[in-house]
Design a protein around this motif. Sequence first.
Motif, PDB file in Angstrom:
ATOM      1  N   ALA A  90     -87.373 -25.760   2.244  1.00  0.00           N
ATOM      2  CA  ALA A  90     -88.799 -25.416   2.188  1.00  0.00           C
ATOM      3  C   ALA A  90     -89.595 -26.543   1.546  1.00  0.00           C
ATOM      4  O   ALA A  90     -90.736 -26.839   1.955  1.00  0.00           O
ATOM      5  CB  ALA A  90     -88.994 -24.116   1.410  1.00  0.00           C
ATOM      6  N   GLN A 146     -81.971 -23.273   1.006  1.00  0.00           N
ATOM      7  CA  GLN A 146     -83.163 -22.909   1.774  1.00  0.00           C
ATOM      8  C   GLN A 146     -84.443 -23.275   1.034  1.00  0.00           C
ATOM      9  O   GLN A 146     -85.435 -23.667   1.657  1.00  0.00           O
ATOM     10  CB  GLN A 146     -83.134 -21.414   2.105  1.00  0.00           C
ATOM     11  CG  GLN A 146     -82.007 -21.006   3.042  1.00  0.00           C
ATOM     12  CD  GLN A 146     -82.171 -21.580   4.438  1.00  0.00           C
ATOM     13  OE1 GLN A 146     -83.154 -22.243   4.763  1.00  0.00           O
ATOM     14  NE2 GLN A 146     -81.193 -21.333   5.304  1.00  0.00           N
ATOM     15  N   ASP A 147     -84.415 -23.176  -0.290  1.00  0.00           N
ATOM     16  CA  ASP A 147     -85.587 -23.604  -1.080  1.00  0.00           C
ATOM     17  C   ASP A 147     -85.807 -25.109  -0.937  1.00  0.00           C
ATOM     18  O   ASP A 147     -86.956 -25.579  -0.843  1.00  0.00           O
ATOM     19  CB  ASP A 147     -85.399 -23.239  -2.556  1.00  0.00           C
ATOM     20  CG  ASP A 147     -85.566 -21.751  -2.806  1.00  0.00           C
ATOM     21  OD1 ASP A 147     -86.074 -21.043  -1.909  1.00  0.00           O
ATOM     22  OD2 ASP A 147     -85.187 -21.290  -3.906  1.00  0.00           O
ATOM     23  N   THR A 171     -86.113 -14.515   3.307  1.00  0.00           N
ATOM     24  CA  THR A 171     -87.089 -14.216   4.364  1.00  0.00           C
ATOM     25  C   THR A 171     -87.522 -15.454   5.134  1.00  0.00           C
ATOM     26  O   THR A 171     -87.866 -15.367   6.308  1.00  0.00           O
ATOM     27  CB  THR A 171     -88.321 -13.533   3.754  1.00  0.00           C
ATOM     28  OG1 THR A 171     -88.854 -14.368   2.710  1.00  0.00           O
ATOM     29  CG2 THR A 171     -87.949 -12.182   3.166  1.00  0.00           C
ATOM     30  N   GLU A 172     -87.511 -16.603   4.469  1.00  0.00           N
ATOM     31  CA  GLU A 172     -87.937 -17.830   5.138  1.00  0.00           C
ATOM     32  C   GLU A 172     -86.783 -18.819   5.146  1.00  0.00           C
ATOM     33  O   GLU A 172     -86.736 -19.751   4.353  1.00  0.00           O
ATOM     34  CB  GLU A 172     -89.163 -18.424   4.448  1.00  0.00           C
ATOM     35  CG  GLU A 172     -90.406 -17.552   4.575  1.00  0.00           C
ATOM     36  CD  GLU A 172     -91.627 -18.228   4.002  1.00  0.00           C
ATOM     37  OE1 GLU A 172     -91.502 -19.382   3.545  1.00  0.00           O
ATOM     38  OE2 GLU A 172     -92.700 -17.609   4.009  1.00  0.00           O
ATOM     39  N   ARG A 224     -85.527 -21.744   6.245  1.00  0.00           N
ATOM     40  CA  ARG A 224     -86.047 -22.930   6.917  1.00  0.00           C
ATOM     41  C   ARG A 224     -84.992 -23.605   7.776  1.00  0.00           C
ATOM     42  O   ARG A 224     -85.298 -24.125   8.838  1.00  0.00           O
ATOM     43  CB  ARG A 224     -86.577 -23.911   5.867  1.00  0.00           C
ATOM     44  CG  ARG A 224     -87.698 -23.365   5.007  1.00  0.00           C
ATOM     45  CD  ARG A 224     -88.904 -22.985   5.849  1.00  0.00           C
ATOM     46  NE  ARG A 224     -90.044 -22.611   5.024  1.00  0.00           N
ATOM     47  CZ  ARG A 224     -91.229 -22.266   5.501  1.00  0.00           C
ATOM     48  NH1 ARG A 224     -91.424 -22.245   6.806  1.00  0.00           N
ATOM     49  NH2 ARG A 224     -92.222 -21.938   4.692  1.00  0.00           N
TER      50      ARG A 224
END
Length: 411
Positions: free
Chosen positions: A260, A256-257, A114-115, A117
């Motif tokens: 983030a 992606q983590d 969902t996020e 980055r």
Amino acid sequence: MTAPLRPGPETHALPPTRGAHELPPRFSSSPSPVAGPRARRRPRRGLVIGILGGAAVIAALGITQLSANLGYDDTADRLDDTLRTATAVKAETDHTRDTLTQATDAGHVILDVTEARIAVTEDAVSALSTAVAEGEEAGAAAETLDAIAFPSPGEKPVWFWELFGESAELADDENSLEDLVRDLEAASEDAAEAEDAVQETGLAVISAAAEAAAGFEAAHLSARNDAVIALRDAAADALAVTSIDGDAATTYVALQDAAAQIIATESEELAEKSGPLQGARLEIEAFARSLAPGVLLEFDWSPVVNGAGYNGSMGGYTTWWWDDPGRANIELSDSVAEQWPAERSKALVAHEVGHAISVKCQDMYDSSTQDSIEKWATAWAISMGYTDDANGVWAYGYPPQEYIDAAAGCR
């Protein structure tokens, strides 16, 4: 009473019994017929025909029974061959469908971040979404066909009328199974094509994100070193992905983590540096990075560092790590930012960067003593053209020329 007569020695016949009658040999007075050959009887025609007909019926029944047996065996053999083919095709379809399912499941994981980055173009994401949807349709069609049970012939019948009926059923089963084999082969091809589409579009998304990681890092210079290293590692893992599966999805999520974390640590760092000196602090950090390209630098600010910071004094302290990638943490007193961009501020920062860049030039100087370490950092600042005494000369003395010469080769 008369006594019976006893025959004498010459007597050869007994006297007639009392009351007996002697019958003549023939009642007719006609002469005896002349004895001739015995007459032959004519065979019974109906019996012969019956026997022959019965034999013909038995023979016909035997031929029919044999034909029924052979026909059943031939049909059963063909069905067995088709069953073997169908089993192999079904196994291949199952494998293709399972591979497709792994890919579509991984595609969902990638799409469900969902996020994200690190942004990927909408076209790339849309292509993956379409491929996953079509892949799920192809997988569902293959699964439906996989659920169809194969025919299972029972025991072979005995009598021809049963054999003929069962042979017809086996032939129908064979025809139906051949149709199923064709459907399974088509479904397997569709699933393979759908899986290829998911692979292609999924790899495009992961590769795009991995390739964008360097630019993402450059856009967030204030992130902490640990977060930057994690991002680089995650990007390298993502670039190494060659197929879309559970591991690939995990790798993409990790990337992606990590991105983030870049944003999170940068936000924390900027919050710590907020206030009237934030502009100067960020300028100084950018200046330091320009002196040591390729070295990861992280900065902390405090009123007093290394015992200096008040009354116009400035303090700095650097910690560095030799391992790969080379990185360092530089602590500076607020007074360095307060006096920026004075030459003395630049000279002090150059001295601290001299310590940090030594991760690239470990073999150029003796790092066994604190004095030698400080002389090296001072020499490096001098080699970079920063001659104000804040370069380390005031605190540690002027370094030997050979140190300055050596430091000039460390960039």
